[in-house]
Design a protein around this motif. Sequence first.
Motif, mmCIF file in Angstrom:
data_model
loop_
_atom_site.group_PDB
_atom_site.id
_atom_site.type_symbol
_atom_site.label_atom_id
_atom_site.label_comp_id
_atom_site.label_asym_id
_atom_site.label_seq_id
_atom_site.Cartn_x
_atom_site.Cartn_y
_atom_site.Cartn_z
ATOM 1 N N ALA A 6 7.540 52.789 6.695
ATOM 2 C CA ALA A 6 6.316 53.208 6.002
ATOM 3 C C ALA A 6 5.894 52.235 4.907
ATOM 4 C CB ALA A 6 6.501 54.604 5.420
ATOM 5 N N GLU A 7 6.812 51.397 4.431
ATOM 6 C CA GLU A 7 6.489 50.452 3.352
ATOM 7 C C GLU A 7 5.883 49.153 3.876
ATOM 8 O OE1 GLU A 7 6.819 51.409 0.145
ATOM 9 O OE2 GLU A 7 7.403 53.326 1.022
ATOM 10 N N LYS A 8 6.136 48.835 5.126
ATOM 11 C CA LYS A 8 5.707 47.570 5.710
ATOM 12 C C LYS A 8 4.373 47.738 6.441
ATOM 13 C CE LYS A 8 7.307 44.287 9.154
ATOM 14 N NZ LYS A 8 8.229 44.101 10.256
ATOM 15 N N MET A 9 3.525 46.727 6.385
ATOM 16 C CA MET A 9 2.266 46.751 7.140
ATOM 17 C C MET A 9 2.495 46.101 8.506
ATOM 18 S SD MET A 9 0.045 48.234 5.191
ATOM 19 C CE MET A 9 -1.628 47.790 5.632
ATOM 20 N N TRP A 10 1.837 46.653 9.521
ATOM 21 C CA TRP A 10 1.850 46.038 10.838
ATOM 22 C C TRP A 10 0.652 45.111 10.931
ATOM 23 C CZ3 TRP A 10 2.558 50.958 14.302
ATOM 24 C CH2 TRP A 10 3.911 51.346 14.299
ATOM 25 N N GLU A 11 0.861 43.949 11.516
ATOM 26 C CA GLU A 11 -0.221 42.999 11.752
ATOM 27 C C GLU A 11 -0.156 42.538 13.198
ATOM 28 O OE1 GLU A 11 -0.110 39.768 8.989
ATOM 29 O OE2 GLU A 11 -0.292 41.083 7.261
ATOM 30 N N GLY A 12 -1.301 42.305 13.760
ATOM 31 C CA GLY A 12 -1.340 41.818 15.126
ATOM 32 C C GLY A 12 -2.693 41.214 15.434
ATOM 33 N N ALA A 13 -2.757 40.530 16.554
ATOM 34 C CA ALA A 13 -4.012 39.935 17.015
ATOM 35 C C ALA A 13 -3.966 39.826 18.532
ATOM 36 C CB ALA A 13 -4.234 38.566 16.395
ATOM 37 N N VAL A 14 -5.116 40.028 19.133
ATOM 38 C CA VAL A 14 -5.271 39.863 20.573
ATOM 39 C C VAL A 14 -6.514 39.001 20.789
ATOM 40 C CG1 VAL A 14 -4.142 42.038 21.162
ATOM 41 C CG2 VAL A 14 -6.605 42.013 20.781
ATOM 42 N N SER A 15 -6.608 38.416 21.961
ATOM 43 C CA SER A 15 -7.775 37.578 22.230
ATOM 44 C C SER A 15 -8.120 37.605 23.711
ATOM 45 C CB SER A 15 -7.528 36.138 21.773
ATOM 46 O OG SER A 15 -6.507 35.544 22.552
ATOM 47 N N ALA A 16 -9.344 37.217 23.979
ATOM 48 C CA ALA A 16 -9.818 37.101 25.358
ATOM 49 C C ALA A 16 -10.754 35.904 25.428
ATOM 50 C CB ALA A 16 -10.555 38.364 25.790
ATOM 51 N N LYS A 17 -10.613 35.120 26.480
ATOM 52 C CA LYS A 17 -11.479 33.957 26.678
ATOM 53 C C LYS A 17 -12.601 34.331 27.635
ATOM 54 C CE LYS A 17 -8.016 30.611 25.588
ATOM 55 N NZ LYS A 17 -7.070 29.620 26.027
ATOM 56 N N LEU A 18 -13.804 33.973 27.244
ATOM 57 C CA LEU A 18 -14.982 34.208 28.070
ATOM 58 C C LEU A 18 -15.526 32.832 28.439
ATOM 59 C CD1 LEU A 18 -14.906 36.588 25.701
ATOM 60 C CD2 LEU A 18 -16.815 37.358 27.059
ATOM 61 N N THR A 19 -15.254 32.388 29.632
ATOM 62 C CA THR A 19 -15.623 31.025 30.020
ATOM 63 C C THR A 19 -17.074 30.899 30.454
ATOM 64 O OG1 THR A 19 -14.775 31.447 32.251
ATOM 65 C CG2 THR A 19 -13.275 30.411 30.671
ATOM 66 N N SER A 20 -17.701 32.022 30.796
ATOM 67 C CA SER A 20 -19.087 31.937 31.269
ATOM 68 C C SER A 20 -20.101 32.380 30.213
ATOM 69 C CB SER A 20 -19.266 32.779 32.536
ATOM 70 O OG SER A 20 -19.046 34.146 32.250
ATOM 71 N N CYS A 21 -19.628 32.651 28.995
ATOM 72 C CA CYS A 21 -20.524 33.109 27.926
ATOM 73 C C CYS A 21 -20.305 32.277 26.674
ATOM 74 C CB CYS A 21 -20.251 34.572 27.574
ATOM 75 S SG CYS A 21 -20.376 35.706 28.961
ATOM 76 N N ARG A 22 -21.400 31.968 26.012
ATOM 77 C CA ARG A 22 -21.321 31.236 24.747
ATOM 78 C C ARG A 22 -21.264 32.216 23.575
ATOM 79 N NH1 ARG A 22 -25.909 29.489 27.025
ATOM 80 N NH2 ARG A 22 -27.042 30.176 25.177
ATOM 81 N N ALA A 23 -20.715 31.753 22.475
ATOM 82 C CA ALA A 23 -20.604 32.592 21.274
ATOM 83 C C ALA A 23 -21.975 33.079 20.811
ATOM 84 C CB ALA A 23 -19.896 31.822 20.161
#
Length: 170
Positions: A6-23
């Motif tokens: 309970a004292e510690k924070m969880w951190e994470g990250a996920v990602s996805a590549k979109l090769t046919s779309c521009r930002a």
Amino acid sequence: MADYDAEKMWEGAVSAKLTSCRADQIWPLLEDFFNFGKCLPGTIDTCYGIEGISGQPGCIRYCAKTSISDDGSGEMTTIWANEKLLAIDPDRRCLSYSLQENSIGFKSHMATIKLLPLGSQEQEGCEVVWSFTLKPIEGQTIDHIVSLYDSCIQAMAKHIEDALQVKSNE
């Protein structure tokens, strides 16, 4: 659970590549904070603004998903969250938000969504990165939370690519 502290924070990250779309094609979908549900059909049934102006820090949206209960009763259950936009940067194509009241069990939750170009040219597609920090949830593991985020971002990437492909063919 082994990783519950309970004292510690969880951190994470996920990602996805979109090769046919521009930002620059994807950003308008993400910056429309009150309509984020359009990016996650099937994951979010309802998404609308409850306070402020969409896209301006401080605004709050309501997101919900209604489904049949897993307990076999056949009853409908709704999980929901009020999410507050903390910061938005159209030049860097990123936004941060926090969960306020929610039925999910998240406490002290903050997330950031960023669009990053793939390669040196924006025409080469982009990567969506969704990172989060939250207080641990008793009965859950960080791996389970990362898995939930990953399934959401993969579904979002597929939906966005499909929608933009249809739009470009019209």
